[in-house]
Structures are given as structure tokens and as C-alpha cells.
Design a protein around this motif. Structure first.
Motif, PDB file in Angstrom:
ATOM      1  N   PRO A   3     135.765  92.045  85.514  1.00 37.46           N
ATOM      2  CA  PRO A   3     133.883  91.313  85.788  1.00 37.46           C
ATOM      3  C   PRO A   3     133.339  92.088  84.315  1.00 37.46           C
ATOM      4  O   PRO A   3     133.556  93.733  83.534  1.00 37.46           O
ATOM      5  CB  PRO A   3     133.443  92.162  86.524  1.00 37.46           C
ATOM      6  CG  PRO A   3     134.093  92.308  87.745  1.00 37.46           C
ATOM      7  CD  PRO A   3     136.130  92.632  86.531  1.00 37.46           C
ATOM      8  N   ASP A   4     131.882  91.706  84.002  1.00 37.08           N
ATOM      9  CA  ASP A   4     131.476  92.326  82.438  1.00 37.08           C
ATOM     10  C   ASP A   4     131.231  93.174  82.651  1.00 37.08           C
ATOM     11  O   ASP A   4     130.214  93.391  84.031  1.00 37.08           O
ATOM     12  CB  ASP A   4     130.927  90.451  82.488  1.00 37.08           C
ATOM     13  CG  ASP A   4     129.805  91.316  80.924  1.00 37.08           C
ATOM     14  OD1 ASP A   4     129.744  91.891  80.433  1.00 37.08           O
ATOM     15  OD2 ASP A   4     129.347  90.322  80.055  1.00 37.08           O
ATOM     16  N   ARG A   5     131.082  93.712  81.994  1.00 38.39           N
ATOM     17  CA  ARG A   5     130.587  95.540  82.203  1.00 38.39           C
ATOM     18  C   ARG A   5     128.862  95.397  82.074  1.00 38.39           C
ATOM     19  O   ARG A   5     128.528  96.484  82.229  1.00 38.39           O
ATOM     20  CB  ARG A   5     131.059  96.534  80.635  1.00 38.39           C
ATOM     21  CG  ARG A   5     130.658  96.641  79.555  1.00 38.39           C
ATOM     22  CD  ARG A   5     131.488  96.566  78.244  1.00 38.39           C
ATOM     23  NE  ARG A   5     132.695  97.180  78.866  1.00 38.39           N
ATOM     24  CZ  ARG A   5     133.157  97.949  77.967  1.00 38.39           C
ATOM     25  NH1 ARG A   5     132.286  98.256  77.259  1.00 38.39           N
ATOM     26  NH2 ARG A   5     134.228  98.148  78.749  1.00 38.39           N
ATOM     27  N   ALA A   6     128.456  94.617  81.656  1.00 35.55           N
ATOM     28  CA  ALA A   6     126.947  94.265  81.318  1.00 35.55           C
ATOM     29  C   ALA A   6     126.565  93.948  82.603  1.00 35.55           C
ATOM     30  O   ALA A   6     125.751  94.407  83.148  1.00 35.55           O
ATOM     31  CB  ALA A   6     126.577  92.715  81.013  1.00 35.55           C
ATOM     32  N   THR A   7     127.329  93.834  84.205  1.00 34.65           N
ATOM     33  CA  THR A   7     126.576  93.921  85.501  1.00 34.65           C
ATOM     34  C   THR A   7     126.774  94.842  86.286  1.00 34.65           C
ATOM     35  O   THR A   7     127.988  96.245  85.848  1.00 34.65           O
ATOM     36  CB  THR A   7     127.402  92.435  86.896  1.00 34.65           C
ATOM     37  OG1 THR A   7     129.185  93.120  86.312  1.00 34.65           O
ATOM     38  CG2 THR A   7     127.493  91.144  85.961  1.00 34.65           C
ATOM     39  N   ALA A   8     126.808  95.431  87.056  1.00 34.80           N
ATOM     40  CA  ALA A   8     126.766  96.592  87.676  1.00 34.80           C
ATOM     41  C   ALA A   8     127.299  97.226  87.994  1.00 34.80           C
ATOM     42  O   ALA A   8     128.835  98.304  88.179  1.00 34.80           O
ATOM     43  CB  ALA A   8     125.265  96.706  88.673  1.00 34.80           C
ATOM     44  N   TYR A   9     128.886  95.414  89.000  1.00 33.85           N
ATOM     45  CA  TYR A   9     130.300  95.738  89.443  1.00 33.85           C
ATOM     46  C   TYR A   9     130.632  96.193  88.772  1.00 33.85           C
ATOM     47  O   TYR A   9     132.155  96.798  88.244  1.00 33.85           O
ATOM     48  CB  TYR A   9     130.220  94.223  90.504  1.00 33.85           C
ATOM     49  CG  TYR A   9     131.373  94.531  91.282  1.00 33.85           C
ATOM     50  CD1 TYR A   9     132.091  95.879  92.107  1.00 33.85           C
ATOM     51  CD2 TYR A   9     132.197  93.704  90.471  1.00 33.85           C
ATOM     52  CE1 TYR A   9     133.090  95.521  92.401  1.00 33.85           C
ATOM     53  CE2 TYR A   9     133.986  93.591  91.234  1.00 33.85           C
ATOM     54  CZ  TYR A   9     134.001  94.477  91.978  1.00 33.85           C
ATOM     55  OH  TYR A   9     134.720  94.004  92.566  1.00 33.85           O
ATOM     56  N   GLY A  77     134.235 105.545 101.613  1.00 33.12           N
ATOM     57  CA  GLY A  77     132.523 105.004 102.516  1.00 33.12           C
ATOM     58  C   GLY A  77     132.751 103.633 102.928  1.00 33.12           C
ATOM     59  O   GLY A  77     131.943 103.799 103.361  1.00 33.12           O
ATOM     60  N   GLY A  78     132.882 102.675 101.739  1.00 31.52           N
ATOM     61  CA  GLY A  78     132.320 101.064 102.233  1.00 31.52           C
ATOM     62  C   GLY A  78     131.906 101.071 101.121  1.00 31.52           C
ATOM     63  O   GLY A  78     131.735  99.826 101.166  1.00 31.52           O
ATOM     64  N   ASP A  79     131.212 101.287 100.009  1.00 26.86           N
ATOM     65  CA  ASP A  79     130.559 100.965  99.423  1.00 26.86           C
ATOM     66  C   ASP A  79     130.988 100.711  98.092  1.00 26.86           C
ATOM     67  O   ASP A  79     130.281 101.030  96.711  1.00 26.86           O
ATOM     68  CB  ASP A  79     128.615 102.131  98.995  1.00 26.86           C
ATOM     69  CG  ASP A  79     128.605 102.929 100.272  1.00 26.86           C
ATOM     70  OD1 ASP A  79     128.298 102.181 101.556  1.00 26.86           O
ATOM     71  OD2 ASP A  79     127.843 103.710 100.642  1.00 26.86           O
ATOM     72  N   ARG A 137     138.432  92.180  93.079  1.00 28.71           N
ATOM     73  CA  ARG A 137     137.187  90.856  93.715  1.00 28.71           C
ATOM     74  C   ARG A 137     136.486  92.481  94.661  1.00 28.71           C
ATOM     75  O   ARG A 137     137.475  93.313  94.138  1.00 28.71           O
ATOM     76  CB  ARG A 137     137.785  90.291  94.824  1.00 28.71           C
ATOM     77  CG  ARG A 137     138.374  90.630  96.175  1.00 28.71           C
ATOM     78  CD  ARG A 137     139.294  89.445  96.754  1.00 28.71           C
ATOM     79  NE  ARG A 137     140.177  90.668  97.698  1.00 28.71           N
ATOM     80  CZ  ARG A 137     140.322  90.877  99.148  1.00 28.71           C
ATOM     81  NH1 ARG A 137     139.065  91.356  99.534  1.00 28.71           N
ATOM     82  NH2 ARG A 137     141.216  91.056  99.437  1.00 28.71           N
ATOM     83  N   GLY A 138     135.529  92.780  95.260  1.00 32.41           N
ATOM     84  CA  GLY A 138     135.073  93.793  95.951  1.00 32.41           C
ATOM     85  C   GLY A 138     133.405  93.336  96.123  1.00 32.41           C
ATOM     86  O   GLY A 138     132.642  93.131  95.044  1.00 32.41           O
TER      87      GLY A 138
END
Length: 139
Positions: A3-9, A77-79, A137-138
Motif C-alpha cells: 500500500p501507498d505510504r501516503a496512507t496510514a495503513y 491485540g487486533g489493531d 490485506r489487513g
């Protein structure tokens, strides 16, 4: 694919691929049962991950039979869920650990503390495996 580093994920995925010391590699056993194992890894900054395996590890037989694998980090912890899928390739002629500066930079202190030196580690973990990532994914 990453994923693009500009996104938080995307930033979290990149941080974990860079900073984490272990990732869970899941291969599929002969009977179809998933076989998860924690492994050290080195991300190339693109679409592949390198591991070194013991020559007698069952995961190598699993990869030869079915090269599709998954990688995942503990979920904190699932986050912080990150699951990667890809195709594993057992490498011939790839540098051993003592000749891989990037691996030594990441794991050198841990190798020295647990195995004494990189040569001792390389005797035990002698088979390089590259995982060509195809999906992440995630959340």
C-alpha cells in the motif's frame, strides 16, 4: 502491491516490514493443514521478502510441493493486522548470511548473541528462500 505510504495503513505495513524481527510464514502440509512458523526475514523494499531456512525444515518440502504461502505479523491485540500472500522460491546461488550485509545489519547482534557468529548461523540456516509478494490485506 505494498500500500501507498501516503496512507496510514501503507505506512504501518512498511514500518512493520522494515522494523519487525519476526514474521509468521505459513506453508501447507501434505495433508492440507496450514503450518505456521515464525521466521526472520528481510524485506527488499519492493515486492519480495527473503528468509533463510534450515535444510531439513518441513517448510521446504511444503514449498516445493505448494509454493503459495502467506506471511503475517502478530496483530498487536487486533489493531494492526497485516497479512501478505505470495509465491515462495528456494534460491540457488544466493549469498549465505555472512555474505549478506543487509541481513547482518538487521540481525547481526541477535545472531552473535545466540549463535556466536554469522558463520555458525549460516551452517544451521543455509537455505535462502525468496517470497514474491502478490497481495497484502489487513487494517
Amino acid at each position: 502491491m505494498i500500500p501507498d505510504r501516503a496512507t496510514a495503513y501503507g505506512e504501518r505495513v512498511r514500518r512493520r516490514l522494515t522494523e519487525e524481527m519476526a514474521i509468521w510464514l505459513t506453508t501447507v502440509g501434505r495433508d492440507g493443514t496450514p503450518q505456521p512458523n515464525p521466521v526472520g526475514f528481510l524485506w527488499d523494499g519492493g515486492d519480495s521478502v527473503l528468509i533463510y531456512s534450515q535444510a531439513n525444515a518441513r517448510r521446504l518440502a511444503n514449498i516445493r510441493r505448494q509454493p503459495r504461502v502467506s506471511l503475517n505479523f502478530d496483530g498487536n491485540g487486533g489493531d494492526d493486522i497485516v497479512v501478505l500472500t505470495g509465491t515462495a522460491e528456494i534460491l540457488d546461488g544466493h549469498p549465505a548470511v555472512p555474505d549478506n550485509p543487509a541481513w547482518l545489519e538487521k540481525y547481526g547482534a541477535a545472531i552473535n548473541a545466540r549463535f556466536g557468529d554469522a558463520a555458525s548461523f549460516a551452517e544451521r540456516f543455509s537455505v535462502p528462500v525468496r517470497i514474491h509478494l502478490t497481495r497484502v490485506r489487513g487494517f
